[in-house]
Each structure stands twice: as C-alpha cells, then as structure tokens.
Design a protein around this motif. Structure first.
Motif, PDB file in Angstrom:
ATOM      1  N   ALA A  46     -39.358 -23.399 -56.876  1.00 42.66           N
ATOM      2  CA  ALA A  46     -39.220 -24.191 -58.092  1.00 42.66           C
ATOM      3  C   ALA A  46     -40.534 -24.235 -58.870  1.00 42.66           C
ATOM      4  O   ALA A  46     -40.543 -24.221 -60.105  1.00 42.66           O
ATOM      5  CB  ALA A  46     -38.769 -25.604 -57.739  1.00 42.66           C
ATOM      6  N   LEU A  47     -41.648 -24.266 -58.157  1.00 40.22           N
ATOM      7  CA  LEU A  47     -42.946 -24.326 -58.828  1.00 40.22           C
ATOM      8  C   LEU A  47     -43.291 -22.998 -59.483  1.00 40.22           C
ATOM      9  O   LEU A  47     -43.900 -22.960 -60.557  1.00 40.22           O
ATOM     10  CB  LEU A  47     -44.029 -24.710 -57.807  1.00 40.22           C
ATOM     11  N   ILE A  53     -34.066 -22.733 -62.538  1.00 42.18           N
ATOM     12  CA  ILE A  53     -33.618 -23.886 -61.762  1.00 42.18           C
ATOM     13  C   ILE A  53     -33.179 -25.006 -62.690  1.00 42.18           C
ATOM     14  O   ILE A  53     -32.115 -25.618 -62.500  1.00 42.18           O
ATOM     15  CB  ILE A  53     -34.735 -24.370 -60.815  1.00 42.18           C
ATOM     16  N   MET A  54     -33.978 -25.288 -63.711  1.00 47.66           N
ATOM     17  CA  MET A  54     -33.624 -26.350 -64.652  1.00 47.66           C
ATOM     18  C   MET A  54     -32.347 -25.994 -65.418  1.00 47.66           C
ATOM     19  O   MET A  54     -31.473 -26.843 -65.616  1.00 47.66           O
ATOM     20  CB  MET A  54     -34.787 -26.595 -65.619  1.00 47.66           C
ATOM     21  N   ILE A  57     -29.393 -26.492 -63.021  1.00 42.61           N
ATOM     22  CA  ILE A  57     -29.084 -27.894 -62.760  1.00 42.61           C
ATOM     23  C   ILE A  57     -28.351 -28.518 -63.941  1.00 42.61           C
ATOM     24  O   ILE A  57     -27.282 -29.123 -63.784  1.00 42.61           O
ATOM     25  CB  ILE A  57     -30.377 -28.675 -62.443  1.00 42.61           C
ATOM     26  N   PHE A  58     -28.914 -28.383 -65.130  1.00 43.80           N
ATOM     27  CA  PHE A  58     -28.294 -28.995 -66.311  1.00 43.80           C
ATOM     28  C   PHE A  58     -26.904 -28.428 -66.580  1.00 43.80           C
ATOM     29  O   PHE A  58     -25.951 -29.166 -66.844  1.00 43.80           O
ATOM     30  CB  PHE A  58     -29.182 -28.807 -67.543  1.00 43.80           C
ATOM     31  N   SER A  59     -26.782 -27.115 -66.534  1.00 45.95           N
ATOM     32  CA  SER A  59     -25.486 -26.498 -66.827  1.00 45.95           C
ATOM     33  C   SER A  59     -24.456 -26.822 -65.760  1.00 45.95           C
ATOM     34  O   SER A  59     -23.272 -27.038 -66.073  1.00 45.95           O
ATOM     35  CB  SER A  59     -25.647 -24.979 -66.983  1.00 45.95           C
ATOM     36  N   SER A  60     -24.862 -26.896 -64.502  1.00 47.16           N
ATOM     37  CA  SER A  60     -23.925 -27.208 -63.420  1.00 47.16           C
ATOM     38  C   SER A  60     -23.408 -28.641 -63.534  1.00 47.16           C
ATOM     39  O   SER A  60     -22.208 -28.898 -63.367  1.00 47.16           O
ATOM     40  CB  SER A  60     -24.600 -27.002 -62.055  1.00 47.16           C
ATOM     41  N   VAL A  61     -24.310 -29.580 -63.815  1.00 48.00           N
ATOM     42  CA  VAL A  61     -23.889 -30.982 -63.965  1.00 48.00           C
ATOM     43  C   VAL A  61     -22.931 -31.120 -65.146  1.00 48.00           C
ATOM     44  O   VAL A  61     -21.886 -31.776 -65.050  1.00 48.00           O
ATOM     45  CB  VAL A  61     -25.117 -31.900 -64.149  1.00 48.00           C
ATOM     46  N   ILE A  99     -24.796 -17.514 -64.253  1.00 48.06           N
ATOM     47  CA  ILE A  99     -25.837 -16.510 -64.498  1.00 48.06           C
ATOM     48  C   ILE A  99     -27.173 -16.951 -63.895  1.00 48.06           C
ATOM     49  O   ILE A  99     -27.879 -16.153 -63.255  1.00 48.06           O
ATOM     50  CB  ILE A  99     -25.981 -16.244 -66.004  1.00 48.06           C
ATOM     51  N   SER A 100     -27.540 -18.223 -64.083  1.00 55.44           N
ATOM     52  CA  SER A 100     -28.804 -18.709 -63.508  1.00 55.44           C
ATOM     53  C   SER A 100     -28.737 -18.710 -61.985  1.00 55.44           C
ATOM     54  O   SER A 100     -29.728 -18.418 -61.314  1.00 55.44           O
ATOM     55  CB  SER A 100     -29.127 -20.110 -64.037  1.00 55.44           C
TER      56      SER A 100
END
Length: 218
Positions: A46-47, A53-54, A57-61, A99-100
């Motif tokens: 993540a670092l 990753i971002m 997360i946003f698209s999955s939620v 895709i991500s």
C-alpha cells in the motif's frame, strides 16, 4: 425512496451490515494512505503503490452498497430513472473495482502465505468474468432482455461481494480453529467464499428471477 417496501429496507440493511467490516477496513486504509494515523497492520504494498488500492476500495464500496438498490423491484417500478442512473454508476464502479483488483493481482508481490498460485489464478479469472458480466448486462438491457441483464449483474455482484464473505468465513475459521488461516488454507477459504456467493447467485437467478422475468423483455 418512500416507495421502498419494509422488506427491501431490511434487505438493504442486511447488505450494508454484511459489507460493513471490509468497507470499514478499506476506508481505514484509505485514511492511513492520506496521512492519517496507522490503525491497521502496516502494508508495504500500500505504501509503494497506493493509487490502485484506493481506487479498488472506493469503487468496491460504491459497487456493493449502491448495487444493492438495483435489485429492489420498488425502485425499478417507481423510480426507473433513478434505477438507470444508479445502474450506470454501479457498472462503472464495478469495472473499476475489477480492473484495479486485476492490476494488484498481476503487479503486487504477495507472499505465499497470503496468495498461492490457485488464489492468483482465481482472482484473475473472476476479475475478467466480473467485467464480462457487467458488459453483458449492459448489452442485455439495451436489447431489452431484463432477465439476462439481472442475472449478469447479480453474478457480477456475487463476485464483487467476495471480500464480505471472505471476512465472515475468515472470522469463523479463527473462532473455531484458533488462529488465522495462511498458505493453502487461506487460498481455500478465499476461493470457497466466492464459490458460496456464486452458488447463492445462481439459486436466486433460477428460483426468484427466472419465474418473474420469463416473459419480461420490456
């Protein structure tokens, strides 16, 4: 949304509760990547590459929460415009999530304890399938085939909700076994969670959706 039935609100609440733990975990990671305090265990991947990753997360939620509204008959019946608009957002979010997810699977280096070859290939196959289902759903509704549209989106949704089932399966494993699964056991639990979701989706498709939409191509 005043036309929503009580059962639909209950179903939506259950879906939100089901998605809560992975969603909160993901949002905590986003806050950390944005410079907030570290709460979750450090993730070097993540670092090094926070953007996918971002996005994931946003698209999955968004896909999981907004997507829940798309399966409610009251919205389709009383708010067709809202159903179409939400559907476009959900389709885009689902494709971005897939895709991500594929990008991270292909380019992130996971230790064998977190991802073996079986899980690696299953993630690739399911990511491609999820995109294919969403595209198929769009094509189906443009052809006015409501059943194929609903079935394809439900299959995509089952894949997208994999993290939620994996969370509950993983917690159950820890409760009964006493330690977190790693290696082949973790691969099996992760893959098994998707199998559960897809089997549940097929049951709903062929027992609930099919009779209601057998002659519906409107």
């Amino acid at each position: 949304m005043r036309h929503l039935k009580r059962t639909e609100w209950i179903a939506f609440a259950l879906i939100v509760a089901f998605s809560f733990i992975p969603a909160i975990g993901g949002l905590i990671r986003v806050l950390e990547l944005a410079g907030g305090p570290q709460i979750a265990p450090e993730n070097p991947r993540a670092l090094l590459s926070p953007a996918p990753i971002m996005l994931h997360i946003f698209s999955s939620v968004l896909f999981c929460i907004a997507g829940a509204f798309q399966f409610f008959p009251s919205i389709r019946r009383h708010h067709p415009t809202a159903h179409r608009l939400i559907g476009r957002v959900v389709a885009i979010a689902g494709c971005v999530a897939a895709i991500s997810g594929l990008w991270m699977t292909l380019f992130f280096a996971f230790p064998d304890t977190l991802q073996g070859r079986p899980l690696y290939w299953v993630r690739i196959v399911l990511g491609v399938l999820m995109i294919g289902f969403i595209i198929g759903a769009v094509i189906a509704i443009r052809s006015r085939n409501v059943f194929q549209h609903s079935a394809a989106m439900l299959r995509a949704y089952a894949i997208g909700q994999g993290a939620s089932t994996q969370t509950f399966v993983g917690i159950s494993w820890i409760i009964f076994v006493g330690y977190e699964a790693t290696g082949p056991a973790r691969d099996g639990l992760m893959i098994g969670s998707w199998v559960i979701n897809l089997l549940a989706a097929e049951i709903v498709i062929w027992t609930a959706l099919r009779p209601a939409n057998r002659s519906s191509k409107t």
